[in-house]
Structure formats: structure tokens, C-alpha cells
Design a protein around this motif. Sequence first.
Motif, short mmCIF file in Angstrom:
data_model
loop_
_atom_site.label_atom_id
_atom_site.label_comp_id
_atom_site.label_asym_id
_atom_site.label_seq_id
_atom_site.Cartn_x
_atom_site.Cartn_y
_atom_site.Cartn_z
N GLU A 64 1.13 -1.67 0.16
CA GLU A 64 -0.34 0.34 -0.16
C GLU A 64 1.02 1.24 -0.29
O GLU A 64 0.41 2.33 -0.60
N ILE A 65 1.94 1.22 0.60
CA ILE A 65 2.71 2.77 0.56
C ILE A 65 3.16 2.65 -0.60
O ILE A 65 3.49 3.68 -1.04
N GLU A 66 3.69 1.81 -1.31
CA GLU A 66 4.48 1.61 -2.36
C GLU A 66 3.83 2.49 -3.45
O GLU A 66 4.09 3.31 -4.49
N GLU A 67 2.41 1.75 -3.47
CA GLU A 67 1.50 2.19 -4.85
C GLU A 67 1.14 4.09 -3.89
O GLU A 67 0.49 4.12 -5.26
N ARG A 68 1.06 4.41 -3.30
CA ARG A 68 1.14 5.76 -2.32
C ARG A 68 2.03 6.51 -3.20
O ARG A 68 1.92 7.57 -3.20
N CYS A 69 3.36 5.87 -2.83
CA CYS A 69 4.26 6.50 -3.41
C CYS A 69 4.95 6.45 -4.72
O CYS A 69 5.44 7.80 -5.50
N ARG A 70 3.70 5.86 -5.55
CA ARG A 70 3.70 5.27 -6.60
C ARG A 70 4.10 7.57 -7.48
O ARG A 70 5.15 7.60 -8.84
#
Length: 83
Positions: A64-70
Motif C-alpha cells: 500500500e505504501i509503494e502504491e501511494r508513493c508511486r
Amino acid sequence: MPYALYYATKPAPPEITAHEVAARLVPVHFSTIQDAIHAAALVIRGGQHAWLIDGPGLRYRTAEIEERCRPILDVIGGRRSGG
């Protein structure tokens, strides 16, 4: 500072609880979720691994973090290779 970012030099194990994260890592605190996500993007760009963002009413794990950081990483550049 209600939002805590936990990160490490190694990827998070697939089956780890928030309690285990808190016991193993030191949190970095932020007053807004946007600041925590931006910091996580910088962690990822630097070649480390964001394990958890924990705060009022939310718990973002690695995916979820990686998705929001994309979107941030698209602007500043993705993960740098070890260095």
C-alpha cells in the motif's frame, strides 16, 4: 505526531504484525499522512524499504505504501540501486 513510518534496509517479512514491527524498528513520526508518504517515497528512492505507516484509522503495509508513493517516485525518480 500521529503518523509513524517504519522502514529498514531489508524488505519486510511477508508475515509480520504491527506489534513485531514496533518492537523491531524505531518509528519516524509525522503530523500528516502526506508527510509520512513523502518520507516513505524518499526512503524507497534511497534503496531502503518502507515496512509500515501507522496512524489514526489507518495502517499501510509495504504494498500500500509503494502504491501511494508511486506518483511521487514518478516525479523524483524510482528506487536507486544500492549505493
